[in-house]
Scaffold this motif. Sequence first.
Motif, PDB file in Angstrom:
ATOM      1  N   LEU A  89      42.353 -36.942  23.518  1.00 18.76           N
ATOM      2  CA  LEU A  89      41.593 -36.102  22.593  1.00 18.76           C
ATOM      3  C   LEU A  89      40.222 -35.754  23.151  1.00 18.76           C
ATOM      4  CD1 LEU A  89      42.575 -37.812  19.238  1.00 18.76           C
ATOM      5  CD2 LEU A  89      43.309 -35.568  20.057  1.00 18.76           C
ATOM      6  N   GLU A  90      39.593 -36.693  23.857  1.00 11.56           N
ATOM      7  CA  GLU A  90      38.295 -36.402  24.479  1.00 11.56           C
ATOM      8  C   GLU A  90      38.434 -35.320  25.538  1.00 11.56           C
ATOM      9  OE1 GLU A  90      35.953 -40.665  23.988  1.00 11.56           O
ATOM     10  OE2 GLU A  90      37.183 -40.331  25.770  1.00 11.56           O
ATOM     11  N   ARG A  91      39.517 -35.379  26.328  1.00  9.84           N
ATOM     12  CA  ARG A  91      39.753 -34.329  27.332  1.00  9.84           C
ATOM     13  C   ARG A  91      39.968 -32.982  26.660  1.00  9.84           C
ATOM     14  NH1 ARG A  91      42.526 -38.514  29.836  1.00  9.84           N
ATOM     15  NH2 ARG A  91      44.522 -37.864  28.962  1.00  9.84           N
ATOM     16  N   GLU A  96      37.961 -27.639  25.303  1.00  9.15           N
ATOM     17  CA  GLU A  96      37.677 -26.648  24.255  1.00  9.15           C
ATOM     18  C   GLU A  96      36.201 -26.252  24.278  1.00  9.15           C
ATOM     19  OE1 GLU A  96      38.625 -24.094  21.050  1.00  9.15           O
ATOM     20  OE2 GLU A  96      39.904 -25.164  22.454  1.00  9.15           O
ATOM     21  N   MET A  97      35.322 -27.219  24.454  1.00 11.00           N
ATOM     22  CA  MET A  97      33.889 -26.918  24.463  1.00 11.00           C
ATOM     23  C   MET A  97      33.512 -26.092  25.698  1.00 11.00           C
ATOM     24  SD  MET A  97      32.376 -30.482  22.962  1.00 11.00           S
ATOM     25  CE  MET A  97      30.683 -29.947  22.811  1.00 11.00           C
ATOM     26  N   ASP A 102      30.855 -20.862  22.380  1.00  9.10           N
ATOM     27  CA  ASP A 102      30.273 -20.229  21.198  1.00  9.10           C
ATOM     28  C   ASP A 102      30.979 -20.650  19.913  1.00  9.10           C
ATOM     29  OD1 ASP A 102      32.605 -18.930  22.053  1.00  9.10           O
ATOM     30  OD2 ASP A 102      32.057 -17.099  20.984  1.00  9.10           O
ATOM     31  N   ARG A 103      31.952 -21.512  19.996  1.00 11.22           N
ATOM     32  CA  ARG A 103      32.718 -21.923  18.824  1.00 11.22           C
ATOM     33  C   ARG A 103      32.535 -23.398  18.542  1.00 11.22           C
ATOM     34  NH1 ARG A 103      35.380 -17.885  15.988  1.00 11.22           N
ATOM     35  NH2 ARG A 103      36.414 -16.465  17.381  1.00 11.22           N
ATOM     36  N   LYS A 118      32.200 -19.500  14.338  1.00 12.34           N
ATOM     37  CA  LYS A 118      31.151 -19.294  15.328  1.00 12.34           C
ATOM     38  C   LYS A 118      30.036 -20.290  15.050  1.00 12.34           C
ATOM     39  CE  LYS A 118      31.868 -14.488  16.470  1.00 12.34           C
ATOM     40  NZ  LYS A 118      31.295 -13.162  16.580  1.00 12.34           N
ATOM     41  N   ARG A 119      29.357 -20.680  16.116  1.00  6.69           N
ATOM     42  CA  ARG A 119      28.264 -21.630  15.982  1.00  6.69           C
ATOM     43  C   ARG A 119      27.236 -21.097  14.985  1.00  6.69           C
ATOM     44  NH1 ARG A 119      27.099 -25.829  19.047  1.00  6.69           N
ATOM     45  NH2 ARG A 119      28.474 -25.137  20.699  1.00  6.69           N
ATOM     46  N   GLY A 120      26.771 -21.964  14.102  1.00  6.95           N
ATOM     47  CA  GLY A 120      25.759 -21.593  13.122  1.00  6.95           C
ATOM     48  C   GLY A 120      26.343 -21.052  11.827  1.00  6.95           C
TER      49      GLY A 120
END
Length: 146
Positions: A89-91, A96-97, A102-103, A118-120
Motif C-alpha cells: 500500500l505504501e508503494r 499515486e502521489m 495535483d490530486r 483536486k488539492r485544496g
Amino acid sequence: MDRFTPVFAIAAAADLAEMHPQTLRQYDRIGLVSPQRTSGNTRRYSLHDVERLREVSRLSAEGLSLEGIRRVLELEDRVRALDARVRELERALSTEMLNRPDRRVFAAGAAGEVVTLKRGTRVRRNADVVVWRPLGRGDGGEHRGG
C-alpha cells in the motif's frame, strides 16, 4: 530455487533441525510444520520449514506448549502478511502521489464513497440535522464565553 522450495527428505530435515524424524512426523500430524508432499506422498522440507522447526525447538525450550507454539507461529505469519500488505500500500501511495501530484489520494464523499479531488477542494456535505451543545461547567470541558 528459493527458501520455500521443498528439497529435503525427512532424515535430512531432521538433521538440519537437530530433531528426531519422528518429531517431524508428529509436528506434521498436528499441523505445526507441514512440509509439501511428492507425488509418492513423501514429505519434502524446504529451508523455510527447517527454520520453522528450529523456531519450534527454541519456543519449546522456553516452556511453551505445542498449542502455544502453534499460536505464536500463526501470529508471526499474520504479522509478516500484514507487513507485506503495508509495504504494498505504501508503494501504491507513493506511485499515486508521483503520478498525480495535483490530486489527493482519496477523500470520503457525502455518502461515504471514496472520491478523488483536486488539492485544496473539499467534499460538500449535507447535514440535515446538526446538534450542538456548548460546553458548560461540570461536564469536563472548558467554558467559553461569547
